[in-house]
Write a protein that holds these residues in place. Sequence first.
Motif, PDB file in Angstrom:
ATOM      1  N   LYS A 108      -5.799  14.646  -1.237  1.00  0.00           N
ATOM      2  CA  LYS A 108      -6.580  13.517  -1.739  1.00  0.00           C
ATOM      3  C   LYS A 108      -5.766  12.229  -1.668  1.00  0.00           C
ATOM      4  N   LEU A 109      -4.480  12.328  -2.002  1.00  0.00           N
ATOM      5  CA  LEU A 109      -3.632  11.134  -2.014  1.00  0.00           C
ATOM      6  C   LEU A 109      -3.370  10.603  -0.612  1.00  0.00           C
ATOM      7  N   THR A 110      -3.144  11.503   0.318  1.00  0.00           N
ATOM      8  CA  THR A 110      -2.804  11.066   1.672  1.00  0.00           C
ATOM      9  C   THR A 110      -4.039  10.800   2.511  1.00  0.00           C
ATOM     10  N   GLY A 111      -5.197  11.146   1.990  1.00  0.00           N
ATOM     11  CA  GLY A 111      -6.436  10.895   2.720  1.00  0.00           C
ATOM     12  C   GLY A 111      -6.497  11.648   4.024  1.00  0.00           C
ATOM     13  N   GLY A 112      -5.846  12.809   4.064  1.00  0.00           N
ATOM     14  CA  GLY A 112      -5.873  13.620   5.276  1.00  0.00           C
ATOM     15  C   GLY A 112      -5.038  13.038   6.404  1.00  0.00           C
ATOM     16  N   MET A 135       1.838   9.408  -5.664  1.00  0.00           N
ATOM     17  CA  MET A 135       2.349  10.731  -5.309  1.00  0.00           C
ATOM     18  C   MET A 135       3.354  11.212  -6.343  1.00  0.00           C
ATOM     19  N   GLU A 136       4.247  10.334  -6.784  1.00  0.00           N
ATOM     20  CA  GLU A 136       5.236  10.709  -7.788  1.00  0.00           C
ATOM     21  C   GLU A 136       4.559  11.102  -9.098  1.00  0.00           C
ATOM     22  N   GLU A 137       3.561  10.328  -9.507  1.00  0.00           N
ATOM     23  CA  GLU A 137       2.832  10.639 -10.747  1.00  0.00           C
ATOM     24  C   GLU A 137       2.084  11.968 -10.616  1.00  0.00           C
ATOM     25  N   GLN A 141       0.835  -1.202   0.000  1.00  0.00           N
ATOM     26  CA  GLN A 141       0.000   0.000   0.000  1.00  0.00           C
ATOM     27  C   GLN A 141       0.873   1.256   0.000  1.00  0.00           C
ATOM     28  N   ALA A 142       1.943   1.229   0.783  1.00  0.00           N
ATOM     29  CA  ALA A 142       2.851   2.377   0.855  1.00  0.00           C
ATOM     30  C   ALA A 142       3.533   2.603  -0.494  1.00  0.00           C
TER      31      ALA A 142
END
Length: 116
Positions: free
Chosen positions: A105-109, A31-33, A23-24
């Motif tokens: 959005k990517l980190t889900g807060g 995140m890179e994209e 998942q990480a």
Amino acid sequence: MAKRGGFPGGMGMPGNMNNLMKQAQKMQKQMEESQKALQEKEYTASAGGGAVEITVSGKKEIVKVKLAEEAVDPDDVEMLEDMIMAAANEAIRKMEEDTAAVMSKLTGGLGGGFPF
């Protein structure tokens, strides 16, 4: 004799750890994209009713400055400087706001631990 050390639940932890690592890695790739896509975007802002227009890239570089002829008044250089500064700051603010929204959005807060 009681078993010492190890994780509660016996062999369940290595599987969970492997899943967590996958998942990480997936999140890191996303995140890179996203960062690459954000760096390729451009953000434009204007000041003085459109007399000055500044475009910045997602890399925080000014890529375009557009001045209306009437904005260039040799007797009032200070006004032109102020309009350039205002437009540049607004374009940067737009870029940073977009970047923060995408990363959120990517980190889900998740907050904390992510330096952006």
